[in-house]
Design a protein around this motif. Sequence first.
Motif, PDB file in Angstrom:
ATOM      1  N   LYS A 133     -12.118 -45.346 -12.837  1.00  0.00           N
ATOM      2  CA  LYS A 133     -13.955 -45.245 -11.890  1.00  0.00           C
ATOM      3  C   LYS A 133     -13.577 -47.107 -12.458  1.00  0.00           C
ATOM      4  O   LYS A 133     -14.139 -48.504 -12.145  1.00  0.00           O
ATOM      5  CB  LYS A 133     -14.675 -45.087 -12.348  1.00  0.00           C
ATOM      6  N   SER A 134     -12.861 -47.530 -13.419  1.00  0.00           N
ATOM      7  CA  SER A 134     -13.745 -48.797 -13.918  1.00  0.00           C
ATOM      8  C   SER A 134     -12.239 -50.000 -14.460  1.00  0.00           C
ATOM      9  O   SER A 134     -12.519 -51.034 -14.948  1.00  0.00           O
ATOM     10  CB  SER A 134     -14.033 -49.009 -15.980  1.00  0.00           C
ATOM     11  N   TYR A 135     -11.374 -49.248 -13.805  1.00  0.00           N
ATOM     12  CA  TYR A 135      -9.720 -50.073 -14.307  1.00  0.00           C
ATOM     13  C   TYR A 135      -9.998 -51.572 -13.059  1.00  0.00           C
ATOM     14  O   TYR A 135     -10.439 -50.883 -11.976  1.00  0.00           O
ATOM     15  CB  TYR A 135      -8.611 -49.754 -14.230  1.00  0.00           C
ATOM     16  N   HIS A 136      -9.275 -52.112 -13.753  1.00  0.00           N
ATOM     17  CA  HIS A 136      -9.147 -53.862 -13.222  1.00  0.00           C
ATOM     18  C   HIS A 136      -7.940 -54.313 -13.559  1.00  0.00           C
ATOM     19  O   HIS A 136      -7.414 -54.501 -14.707  1.00  0.00           O
ATOM     20  CB  HIS A 136     -10.797 -54.964 -13.393  1.00  0.00           C
ATOM     21  N   VAL A 137      -7.133 -54.621 -12.644  1.00  0.00           N
ATOM     22  CA  VAL A 137      -6.331 -55.017 -13.007  1.00  0.00           C
ATOM     23  C   VAL A 137      -5.174 -56.618 -13.905  1.00  0.00           C
ATOM     24  O   VAL A 137      -6.557 -57.504 -12.594  1.00  0.00           O
ATOM     25  CB  VAL A 137      -4.717 -55.137 -11.796  1.00  0.00           C
ATOM     26  N   PRO A 138      -5.308 -56.734 -14.589  1.00  0.00           N
ATOM     27  CA  PRO A 138      -5.105 -57.927 -14.981  1.00  0.00           C
ATOM     28  C   PRO A 138      -5.169 -59.766 -14.408  1.00  0.00           C
ATOM     29  O   PRO A 138      -3.972 -58.941 -13.663  1.00  0.00           O
ATOM     30  CB  PRO A 138      -4.394 -57.975 -16.441  1.00  0.00           C
ATOM     31  N   GLU A 139      -6.347 -60.239 -14.234  1.00  0.00           N
ATOM     32  CA  GLU A 139      -5.497 -61.711 -13.652  1.00  0.00           C
ATOM     33  C   GLU A 139      -4.285 -62.136 -13.617  1.00  0.00           C
ATOM     34  O   GLU A 139      -3.754 -62.696 -13.135  1.00  0.00           O
ATOM     35  CB  GLU A 139      -6.836 -62.688 -13.944  1.00  0.00           C
ATOM     36  N   SER A 140      -3.958 -61.972 -15.104  1.00  0.00           N
ATOM     37  CA  SER A 140      -2.188 -62.419 -15.807  1.00  0.00           C
ATOM     38  C   SER A 140      -1.455 -62.046 -14.922  1.00  0.00           C
ATOM     39  O   SER A 140      -0.150 -62.090 -14.011  1.00  0.00           O
ATOM     40  CB  SER A 140      -2.669 -62.257 -16.698  1.00  0.00           C
ATOM     41  N   ILE A 141      -1.651 -60.542 -14.633  1.00  0.00           N
ATOM     42  CA  ILE A 141      -0.351 -59.911 -13.353  1.00  0.00           C
ATOM     43  C   ILE A 141      -0.941 -60.006 -11.868  1.00  0.00           C
ATOM     44  O   ILE A 141      -0.604 -60.498 -11.753  1.00  0.00           O
ATOM     45  CB  ILE A 141      -0.873 -58.340 -13.823  1.00  0.00           C
TER      46      ILE A 141
END
Length: 432
Positions: free
Chosen positions: A293-301
């Motif tokens: 529910k809380s996962y967000h892909v890192p912006e660097s990726i």
Amino acid sequence: MIWQVRNMKLPELLAPAGNLERLKTAFRYGADACYVGATSMSLRNFADNFTLPQLSEACTLARKLGKRVYVACNAFARDEDLDSLPPLLKDIESAGANAIILTDPGVLAAAKQAVPNMELHLSTQANTLNSAAAAFWHEQGIKRVILARELSLEQIAAMRKRLPSSLELEIFVHGAMCVSYSGRCLLSNYLAGRDSNKGECAQPCRWTYELRERGRDGEWFGIEQNEQGTFILNSRDMNMIEHLPELINTGVCSLKIEGRMKSIAYVATVVNAYRMALDHYAEALAAGGDAQKSYHVPESISSELNYASHRPYTTGFFFGNPGKEGQATISGGYIQDKEIGAVVIEYDCDKKEALVSQRNRFFVGDTLDILAPNDIGRKFKVEYIKNEQGKPVSSAPHPKERLYIGCNEPVSPGDILRIGVHIERRNSTYAK
């Protein structure tokens, strides 16, 4: 790499490969499987595609790496195509391919007779939108259905629950979208005389159009349009990297990237980003907590996808009908923050020198960034450039020239060195 986390197997990452170089690139940057075209019956006839020896080499490499190769035979066949089908299908089987992708029921019938042991996948061109249709195709011998792109996540999840586990589902998650149902279009046939359903689409949906009206006296008058009404058929590109948990939770077995006509730089950039994002999500799940529910892909990726050539992005139909948000009405062109400068051939750690194959022109003093598998963000300044004879040059005048460059960051064969598109290019005709 396919992770097994908490009894949940991450889906396959499936990459496009228009030729052998791109297939090797896709595997190196983390694809679990590639889909390719043979020299006929493929919907990408203007890609290089694979001869039988090349296909055999690709399949041998895949087996060695524990990966898979699927061959597209998804053009709509006419009677004159049927005689050549059995030999083609047998050649694909003998080359060692893992599956054949098809659309036409006639091609399916030919495949069941000519290569009865081959795994068969149903192309997105078949426009499968419901579980009854998917079940029908499964009964005909289809192992995997590549769903139409016009389905929401909710609809896909519901289909998965209604279908037997023996039937696999695959979805497109990144790349060019079509204004027609999953590419089943005749615009190119009518406007350019090139059959889009036999691999020759001229992409007239990307052209500029002008709307006019005819007055009572027969004179034509242009209807004024603002910039939002010019490229009325131009779809945005799909990008779902920010929504991996939602995609995975639908239960599909494969996440597919579009782009058999794309360059090695595109393949490397996009495959690498999705591979890193999937692995990062798997690590988050393994660490416990509420990652789903809380996962967000890192912006660097996720920002890596801005470096590849693309149109403005959309999430397509996954969250409902996108309406006008799915169209790029301002321009039919591409956006690209970076482009390939060179591909590394070898690296001398003692000299801090790389032998490279140049792809676009760059100069002494330019800053290049390194795209390596599971490795982004490193940069270096080009200290010097020498030709193969050891003569110093300020830049390289010939495309694909082999050069020695000063590189104080370690690199490996196959790594891609990128230049920002803001760097002035004196010659823009270099091979991509």
